[in-house]
Design an enzyme around this catalytic site. Structure first.
Site, PDB file in Angstrom:
ATOM      1  N   LYS A 187     -12.224  -5.344  -6.312  1.00  0.00           N
ATOM      2  CA  LYS A 187     -11.844  -4.854  -7.647  1.00  0.00           C
ATOM      3  C   LYS A 187     -10.515  -5.475  -8.074  1.00  0.00           C
ATOM      4  CE  LYS A 187      -9.811  -0.732  -5.510  1.00  0.00           C
ATOM      5  NZ  LYS A 187     -10.104   0.659  -5.112  1.00  0.00           N
ATOM      6  N   ARG A 224     -10.481  13.473  -7.609  1.00  0.00           N
ATOM      7  CA  ARG A 224     -10.436  12.400  -8.594  1.00  0.00           C
ATOM      8  C   ARG A 224     -11.810  12.169  -9.201  1.00  0.00           C
ATOM      9  NH1 ARG A 224      -8.633   6.369  -6.730  1.00  0.00           N
ATOM     10  NH2 ARG A 224     -10.717   6.388  -5.807  1.00  0.00           N
ATOM     11  N   HIS A 265     -14.232   9.495  -0.584  1.00  0.00           N
ATOM     12  CA  HIS A 265     -13.054   8.622  -0.486  1.00  0.00           C
ATOM     13  C   HIS A 265     -11.899   9.416   0.110  1.00  0.00           C
ATOM     14  CE1 HIS A 265     -10.693   5.122  -1.249  1.00  0.00           C
ATOM     15  NE2 HIS A 265      -9.946   5.659  -2.185  1.00  0.00           N
ATOM     16  N   ARG A 301     -15.610   0.454   3.581  1.00  0.00           N
ATOM     17  CA  ARG A 301     -15.227  -0.198   2.311  1.00  0.00           C
ATOM     18  C   ARG A 301     -13.778  -0.677   2.445  1.00  0.00           C
ATOM     19  NH1 ARG A 301     -16.760   5.022   0.680  1.00  0.00           N
ATOM     20  NH2 ARG A 301     -14.599   5.305   0.009  1.00  0.00           N
ATOM     21  N   TYR A 357      20.875 -10.684 -18.292  1.00  0.00           N
ATOM     22  CA  TYR A 357      20.921  -9.562 -19.232  1.00  0.00           C
ATOM     23  C   TYR A 357      21.740  -8.408 -18.648  1.00  0.00           C
ATOM     24  CZ  TYR A 357      17.043 -11.417 -22.096  1.00  0.00           C
ATOM     25  OH  TYR A 357      16.242 -12.165 -22.911  1.00  0.00           O
ATOM     26  N   CYS A 364      14.128 -11.379 -15.680  1.00  0.00           N
ATOM     27  CA  CYS A 364      13.695 -11.465 -17.082  1.00  0.00           C
ATOM     28  C   CYS A 364      12.168 -11.488 -17.140  1.00  0.00           C
ATOM     29  CB  CYS A 364      14.231 -12.728 -17.726  1.00  0.00           C
ATOM     30  SG  CYS A 364      15.980 -13.008 -17.484  1.00  0.00           S
ATOM     31  N   ASP A 396      10.290 -13.984 -17.971  1.00  0.00           N
ATOM     32  CA  ASP A 396       9.708 -15.254 -17.519  1.00  0.00           C
ATOM     33  C   ASP A 396      10.546 -16.005 -16.497  1.00  0.00           C
ATOM     34  OD1 ASP A 396       7.834 -14.876 -19.742  1.00  0.00           O
ATOM     35  OD2 ASP A 396       9.564 -15.395 -20.972  1.00  0.00           O
TER      36      ASP A 396
HETATM   37  C1  LIG Z   1     -10.131   0.748  -3.698  1.00  0.00           C
HETATM   38  C2  LIG Z   1     -11.123   1.495  -2.928  1.00  0.00           C
HETATM   39  C3  LIG Z   1     -11.364   1.190  -1.574  1.00  0.00           C
HETATM   40  C4  LIG Z   1     -10.534   0.194  -0.801  1.00  0.00           C
HETATM   41  O1  LIG Z   1      -9.302   0.765  -0.443  1.00  0.00           O
HETATM   42  P1  LIG Z   1      -8.251  -0.012   0.477  1.00  0.00           P
HETATM   43  O2  LIG Z   1      -7.207   0.988   0.786  1.00  0.00           O
HETATM   44  O3  LIG Z   1      -7.720  -1.138  -0.359  1.00  0.00           O
HETATM   45  O4  LIG Z   1      -8.982  -0.506   1.662  1.00  0.00           O
HETATM   46  C5  LIG Z   1     -12.385   1.880  -0.928  1.00  0.00           C
HETATM   47  N1  LIG Z   1     -13.104   2.813  -1.569  1.00  0.00           N
HETATM   48  C6  LIG Z   1     -12.892   3.142  -2.859  1.00  0.00           C
HETATM   49  C7  LIG Z   1     -13.721   4.203  -3.491  1.00  0.00           C
HETATM   50  C8  LIG Z   1     -11.886   2.507  -3.577  1.00  0.00           C
HETATM   51  O5  LIG Z   1     -11.670   2.852  -4.841  1.00  0.00           O
END
Ligand SMILES: *Cc1c(COP(=O)(O)O)cnc(C)c1O
Length: 411
Positions: free
Chosen positions: A37, A131, A161, A217, A261, A308, A310
């Protein structure tokens, strides 16, 4: 375009290495979903997806249907799961491209279109992240029953998760896993058997095999970083993203003169100040002003004055040989010689000033790494945010996995 003298290196060899290392932590039948992602945490979704699949990942995870479609448009055929919420109408588009969606709510009372070909669905339960996902046993069983009744839906998975798998104290994660099992047991008691059960992110994967189930994951660790600063890594990982800028000017500044700045830095002695074409619009956090160090020629150079949009300024007084056009590493590793070929091929001829060749040649033996984790700590954030914050305008030189080198760019 590379004319600016700002570029990032995405080292696909490091990602390949990380996938293989993470694989060694998994039992053979466990599937590895590579989470790509947010443009693969800033590294480039398509290139990373191809690399991880070749290195042994089975599935891809993305945040949105848009990100999934980008991968399909690049002819990536592997299973893809959208981890975020998708509406029934958007799911119609997902089905057409054989993209699996997350179902984290009860669709049984909604107006859901008929999917052709059938839609792949992973049911998501909320076990303590608060969430996304179904919260109760009743809702979970109802949603699963509804799924299995629909001939135009393929039930692919059941997942949750973890919120705290990276913390030294495992109690929150244990609590979430206990709840996950409770929900899974309720489904099974009802004759509902999800094909793929999954829960572990990078932290859960690298921490405890009991949390692996049928698939893990993994995101951040693919890119070479631990999920938290104090997280003990069971395998060696290599950072894959490196950011460089080539000094556009070196000025000698006398005592009392201010830099940048707000005049937040005032020279206490004669100071050599190098200007580097990297700023907060490139993803280098402004909070690092007067806090971070960059690296040049194997030594640390303090970032002075405000960053800054850039540009930023570093103190190169300790480097008498430093001149305009020299390379400053903002994070990652000083570019080793082995990358010269990939870099030169990526840069159009007209942009090939001598800095490129000079820099890579100078990198011969430099092995020092300036960790994104260190910059994250100094700017009160996490590695994730710095990596995925790398702006699209920063040119990326890709070091391919097939790149031939004798001593390999290992850290
Ligand atoms: C982003 C995400 C992950 C990966 O998490 P990491 O901590 O980067 O390994 C796994 N599962 C879900 C649902 C996520 O949103």
């Amino acid at each position: 375009m590379f004319y600016r003298g700002t570029f990032a290196v995405v080292d696909l060899q490091a990602i390949d290495h990380n996938v293989r290392s993470i694989r060694t932590c998994l039992d053979a039948p466990v599937r590895l979903m590579a989470v790509v992602k947010a443009n693969a945490y800033g590294h480039g979704a398509v290139e990373v997806a191809r690399t991880v699949l070749a290195a042994g990942a089975n599935d891809l995870g993305v945040a949105s249907l848009e990100e999934a479609l980008q991968l399909r448009a690049a002819h990536i055929q592997a299973p893809i799961l959208v981890l975020g919420q998708v509406s029934p109408q958007a799911a119609l588009v997902a089905a057409r491209s054989r993209i699996a969606v997350t179902l984290g709510e009860d669709w049984s009372a909604l107006d859901v279109p008929t999917f052709t070909p059938p839609l792949d669905v992973h049911l998501k339960v909320d076990t303590g992240m608060t969430r996304l996902g179904l919260l109760t046993v009743e809702d979970t069983v109802r949603a699963a029953r509804w799924l299995t009744r629909r001939s135009d839906i393929q039930w692919r998975g059941f997942y949750t998760h973890l919120a705290c798998a990276d913390r030294p104290d495992p109690s929150h994660a244990e609590h979430q896993m206990a709840r996950f099992h409770e929900l899974l047991t309720a489904l099974r008691a009802d004759g509902l058997h999800p094909p793929l059960v999954h829960a572990a992110n990078s932290a859960g994967t690298l921490r405890d095999k009991r949390w692996h189930h049928d698939m893990v994951r993994v995101g951040i660790s693919l890119y070479g970083y631990p999920p938290a600063d104090d997280f003990p890594l069971p395998v060696a990982l290599e950072p894959a993203l490196h950011l460089y800028g080539f000094a556009t000017r070196v000025a000698e500044v006398s005592t009392g003169q201010s830099v940048g700045y707000g005049a937040t830095f005032v020279a206490q002695q004669t100071t050599r100040v190098a200007t580097v074409p990297v700023g907060y619009a490139d993803g280098y956090p402004r909070l690092l002003s007067n806090r971070a160090t960059a690296e040049s020629g194997g030594a640390r150079v303090p970032v002075i004055g405000r960053i800054c949009m850039d540009q930023l300024t570093v103190d190169v007084s300790a480097q008498p040989g430093f001149q305009s056009g020299d390379c400053v590493t903002l994070y990652g590793r000083f570019p080793p010689e082995q990358w010269t070929q990939a870099a030169l091929e990526a840069v159009p001829e007209a942009a090939r000033t001598d800095w490129l060749a000079r820099t890579f040649a100078a990198g011969k033996s430099a092995r020092a790494v300036l960790s994104v984790a260190e910059l994250a700590r100094l700017s009160e954030t996490i590695s994730y945010e710095i990596l995925c914050g790398l702006a699209p305008r920063v040119e990326r030189v890709i070091v391919p996995t097939t790149f031939d080198s004798t001593d390999g760019p290992s850290l």
